[in-house]
Design a protein around this motif. Structure first.
Motif, PDB file in Angstrom:
ATOM      1  N   TYR A  73      -0.179 -12.621 -12.938  1.00 42.94           N
ATOM      2  CA  TYR A  73       0.829 -11.595 -12.648  1.00 42.94           C
ATOM      3  C   TYR A  73       0.209 -10.294 -12.172  1.00 42.94           C
ATOM      4  CZ  TYR A  73       0.037 -10.040 -17.545  1.00 42.94           C
ATOM      5  OH  TYR A  73      -0.513  -9.608 -18.731  1.00 42.94           O
ATOM      6  N   ASP A  74      -0.923  -9.890 -12.739  1.00 43.18           N
ATOM      7  CA  ASP A  74      -1.590  -8.679 -12.252  1.00 43.18           C
ATOM      8  C   ASP A  74      -2.023  -8.844 -10.805  1.00 43.18           C
ATOM      9  OD1 ASP A  74      -1.569  -6.960 -14.510  1.00 43.18           O
ATOM     10  OD2 ASP A  74      -3.176  -8.108 -15.423  1.00 43.18           O
ATOM     11  N   ASN A  75      -2.674  -9.959 -10.525  1.00 40.48           N
ATOM     12  CA  ASN A  75      -3.238 -10.143  -9.196  1.00 40.48           C
ATOM     13  C   ASN A  75      -2.166 -10.324  -8.138  1.00 40.48           C
ATOM     14  OD1 ASN A  75      -6.353 -10.231  -9.259  1.00 40.48           O
ATOM     15  ND2 ASN A  75      -5.737 -11.286 -11.127  1.00 40.48           N
ATOM     16  N   GLY A  76      -1.056 -10.972  -8.476  1.00 41.26           N
ATOM     17  CA  GLY A  76       0.044 -11.060  -7.526  1.00 41.26           C
ATOM     18  C   GLY A  76       0.601  -9.693  -7.172  1.00 41.26           C
ATOM     19  N   GLN A  77       0.808  -8.856  -8.187  1.00 35.27           N
ATOM     20  CA  GLN A  77       1.365  -7.523  -7.938  1.00 35.27           C
ATOM     21  C   GLN A  77       0.369  -6.625  -7.204  1.00 35.27           C
ATOM     22  OE1 GLN A  77       4.064  -5.904 -11.288  1.00 35.27           O
ATOM     23  NE2 GLN A  77       2.755  -7.375 -12.334  1.00 35.27           N
ATOM     24  N   LEU A  78      -0.904  -6.700  -7.578  1.00 39.71           N
ATOM     25  CA  LEU A  78      -1.886  -5.825  -6.950  1.00 39.71           C
ATOM     26  C   LEU A  78      -2.161  -6.228  -5.505  1.00 39.71           C
ATOM     27  CD1 LEU A  78      -4.278  -5.334  -9.973  1.00 39.71           C
ATOM     28  CD2 LEU A  78      -2.974  -3.540  -8.810  1.00 39.71           C
ATOM     29  N   ALA A  79      -2.182  -7.538  -5.217  1.00 46.62           N
ATOM     30  CA  ALA A  79      -2.350  -7.957  -3.824  1.00 46.62           C
ATOM     31  C   ALA A  79      -1.239  -7.369  -2.964  1.00 46.62           C
ATOM     32  CB  ALA A  79      -2.351  -9.479  -3.729  1.00 46.62           C
ATOM     33  N   ARG A  80      -0.029  -7.375  -3.487  1.00 46.51           N
ATOM     34  CA  ARG A  80       1.103  -6.834  -2.737  1.00 46.51           C
ATOM     35  C   ARG A  80       0.976  -5.322  -2.581  1.00 46.51           C
ATOM     36  NH1 ARG A  80       7.061  -9.446  -4.040  1.00 46.51           N
ATOM     37  NH2 ARG A  80       7.676  -9.692  -1.867  1.00 46.51           N
ATOM     38  N   ALA A  81       0.507  -4.644  -3.625  1.00 47.74           N
ATOM     39  CA  ALA A  81       0.346  -3.188  -3.539  1.00 47.74           C
ATOM     40  C   ALA A  81      -0.693  -2.806  -2.487  1.00 47.74           C
ATOM     41  CB  ALA A  81      -0.050  -2.624  -4.904  1.00 47.74           C
ATOM     42  N   TYR A  82      -1.805  -3.529  -2.434  1.00 48.31           N
ATOM     43  CA  TYR A  82      -2.821  -3.221  -1.422  1.00 48.31           C
ATOM     44  C   TYR A  82      -2.320  -3.565  -0.022  1.00 48.31           C
ATOM     45  CZ  TYR A  82      -6.402  -1.905  -4.768  1.00 48.31           C
ATOM     46  OH  TYR A  82      -7.121  -1.236  -5.735  1.00 48.31           O
TER      47      TYR A  82
END
Length: 711
Positions: free
Chosen positions: A284-293
């Motif tokens: 869940y962290d990596n999915g959200q952070l990939a989208r933020a970047y």
């Protein structure tokens, strides 16, 4: 007490499996050989507690949790502690990732009792499930002002036997408080647009300017807050909002919280400077952070953000993709019982791999003889290519090329080390977050001038399609449109909760925009229709469990963001987008009734209500509605798509009629495409917002002009 033992091949004695042995959750299976007589949550355990009139010891955690492992080793594998538990309590072990509903209810209770919370979560319940005492980790011996776990057990047992009336009253009061927490006062009147500017002002007041982010240790990557700031910059040009977002993204990308070799992000930093993480890596962290970047790249054009997003997505494909193409939940914090063992380095190890480039790499990534963490080094980027180039008298581009070669070799060496365990269960909501990231990447990278990056876009599109099919195949009931929660080893377990429906729907909509295959849109819409039918609170907003879900002591309704966005906030965002695609006011009206009671919190507590802030932003502005008619393989259609995909993330919805431009329109499930035709047989774009449309255009420059004038 009679005990059963068997001898492992290495000579280590272990208990015969307890009742957790038949579960699929890796976390529960980790405890299947404890001497504790664990039950999974269910009617058998609850009935036993009532039959024996014993308090329930409820322990909640997750597979990647470091302190969960510590408490297991110290207490749950201890014979004397297990004997006491087995003789005085009914012990229930819960994987919080499988049962977020239980986790939410009882976490609320622990927070009410102690003012804090976390995992492992330790809660004591009356036989009918009402919490009366709780905490988090308790050590095996008293230390740091904490009682030992055994002391806690003895105190709870004594209170239950000798002060039963007081225990029951405390449980009843706490349940009443939990029920009251789910009630959000009704609100009337329009939402003042100024609350979003006030939220930015409040975020600036709380911002850690030197280090990025908000708060001190422990520090969490707040993707929702960053995404809101990027939205505000896109909408208003607020440079302060952009500066906070960029500072946070830059410092996280450079820090030890990011795996500088493998590309993924660890759960959180134990310090304020993003150096030393707890090493678990969560989907869940990596999915959200990939989208933020990706969002930051779409707003700024800074290639650094694009490259970070790519590294995160490649990590997910390399480490978390399951055999069927879905995504596993997490990787553990520990390797063979030692936290961070896979990821930390000594200076000698780095020098051996880096060779002649050792000094350059050491200067870039904080590699020293003494180390920066417990005598070892967590790699973090300290210096820019320009600084390093000046120091070592080489061109900045060559600096990056040399560092990239060393990183590749270090990753190869690290891969040969023992690796952290992986929690292979597939969760609907977390996979929805991954689908959103891969779908967005497929769209935004498709037009990149670098052929290698365009190739990644194709890989990500195919990965998104495969994962969507796998998740739906394992967890979605085509007949009822109902979701299961978790899937592993061919078994679906648990009923889907609100986060499963909304995140999977959001992810499927991203896959639709990447492929224009309407089956993804149709399924997303069916999921949201279930949300409206089964999760809606008549007073406004959404409960976190369906109306036919297992009855708990309180029906959870958490309006604050946590590691995942608030369910109500994310539901509102998806509903607003559906309203733009379909023109159906029932979707927008449901979002409005959810937003109104919460809006007042946004300006005062923006880091806890960041997803609501983004939903309000979308509600007040209304997304652009873009329909394209034409053969999707026609270069003229692709040129129109290219213009649309240059828009900042999150500002619009797009639909494409996937039939040849010369043919008559076919029936579409998407109302936005109704009555749209190709003008003079040419691929055509239609731009609308809030029931007002511009003239259709066939020229990409004309479309670009319309979009630039209608932000």
């Amino acid at each position: 007490m009679l005990r059963h033992w068997h001898l492992e091949p290495d000579g280590y004695h272990r208990h015969m499996p307890n009742r957790l042995a038949g579960e699929t959750s890796p976390y529960l299976l980790q405890h299947a050989h404890n001497p504790v007589d664990w039950f999974p949550w269910g009617p058998d355990a609850l009935a036993r507690a009532k039959l024996l009139d014993r308090p329930i010891f409820l322990s909640i955690g997750y597979a990647a949790c470091h302190w969960c492992h510590v408490m297991e080793r110290e207490s749950f594998e201890n014979e004397a502690t297990a004997d006491f538990l087995n003789g005085r309590f009914v012990s229930i072990k819960v994987d919080r990732e499988e049962r977020p509903d239980l986790d939410q209810v009882y976490m609320g209770a622990v927070q009410a009792m102690t003012g804090g919370g976390g995992w492992p979560m330790t809660v004591f319940l009356t036989p009918d499930g009402r919490p009366f005492y709780g905490g988090t980790y308790f050590p095996d011996e008293p230390r740091h002002g904490m009682p030992s776990f055994r002391q806690v057990l003895e105190g709870v047992d004594r209170a239950f036997r000798e002060q039963r009336a007081e225990v029951e009253q405390a449980g009843a009061r706490l349940v009443t408080a939990l029920i009251d927490q789910a009630r959000v006062p009704a609100a009337t009147g329009p939402i003042p647009a100024g609350i979003l500017d006030a939220a930015v002002t409040q975020l600036a007041a709380q911002f850690d300017a030197p280090n990025g982010g908000w708060g001190q240790a422990p520090k969490f990557p707040q993707a929702m807050t960053i995404s809101f700031l990027l939205r505000r910059y896109s909408a208003t040009g607020d440079e302060e909002a952009l500066a906070m977002a960029r500072r946070s993204l830059d410092r996280m990308a450079d820090g030890g919280i990011r795996d500088q070799l493998g590309g993924g992000f660890h759960r959180y930093s134990t310090d304020a400077v993003w150096l030393a993480p707890h090493f678990e890596q969560m989907l869940y962290d990596n999915g959200q952070l990939a989208r933020a970047y990706l969002h930051a790249w779409s707003v700024t054009g800074d290639l650094r953000y694009r490259d970070v997003a790519i590294s995160v997505l490649d990590y997910l494909l390399r480490e978390l993709r399951t055999d069927d193409g879905a995504f596993a939940a997490s990787q553990d914090a520990d390797t063979e019982g030692v936290e961070g063992a896979t990821f930390a380095w000594t200076a000698a190890e780095v020098a051996d791999v880096a060779g002649a480039d050792g000094p350059l790499f050491a200067a870039a990534y904080d590699v020293t003889e003494q180390g920066n963490w417990e005598g070892h080094t967590i790699l973090r980027r300290l210096r820019s290519p320009e600084e390093l180039g000046a120091r070592f008298e080489i061109a900045p581009q060559e600096v990056e090329e040399r560092l990239a070669r060393v990183r590749t070799r270090l990753l190869e060496v690290r891969t040969a080390r023992p690796q952290p365990a992986r929690d292979d269960k597939v969760l609907a909501s977390w996979n929805g977050l991954a689908l959103g990231a891969f779908g967005d990447a497929a769209r935004y990278l498709r037009t990149d001038p670098d052929p290698a990056v365009r190739g990644r876009a194709t890989v990500y599109r195919d990965a998104a399609v495969r994962a969507a099919a796998a998740v739906l195949g394992g967890l979605f009931d085509e007949e009822t449109a109902r979701l299961g929660r978790s899937w592993k080893d061919g078994r679906a377990t648990g009923s889907g909760v609100l986060e499963d429906y909304i995140h999977l729907a959001d992810g499927l909509l991203a896959v639709y925009e990447a492929t224009f295959d309407e089956r993804w849109f149709t399924t997303a819409r069916r999921l949201m229709d279930v949300v409206l039918a089964r999760f809606a609170d008549p007073a406004g907003g959404f409960f976190d469990t369906a109306d036919d879900h297992e009855r708990l002591v309180a029906r959870p309704k958490d309006i604050q963001d946590n590691a995942l966005p608030s369910g109500g906030a994310m539901a509102s965002m998806v509903l607003l987008r559906l309203a733009a695609w379909t023109g159906q006011d029932r979707y927008r009206a449901a979002a409005a009734t959810a937003i109104a009671p919460v809006a007042a919190h946004v300006a005062r507590h923006p880091t806890a209500f960041a997803q609501w802030a983004s939903s309000i932003d979308l509600f007040l502005a209304a997304p652009l509605e873009i329909a394209i008619v034409g053969d999707p393989n026609d270069s003229a259609t692709i040129a129109l798509r290219d213009v649309v995909d240059a828009l900042p993330q999150g500002s619009h919805v797009v639909a494409l009629a996937a039939y040849p431009a010369a043919a008559d329109p076919t029936t579409s499930a998407i109302e936005l495409l109704a009555d749209r035709v190709a003008i003079d047989g040419k691929p055509t774009a239609y731009v609308c917002r809030a029931f007002a449309c511009r003239l259709p255009v066939t020229d990409p420059d004309a479309l670009r002009s319309q979009l630039s004038g209608d932000k």
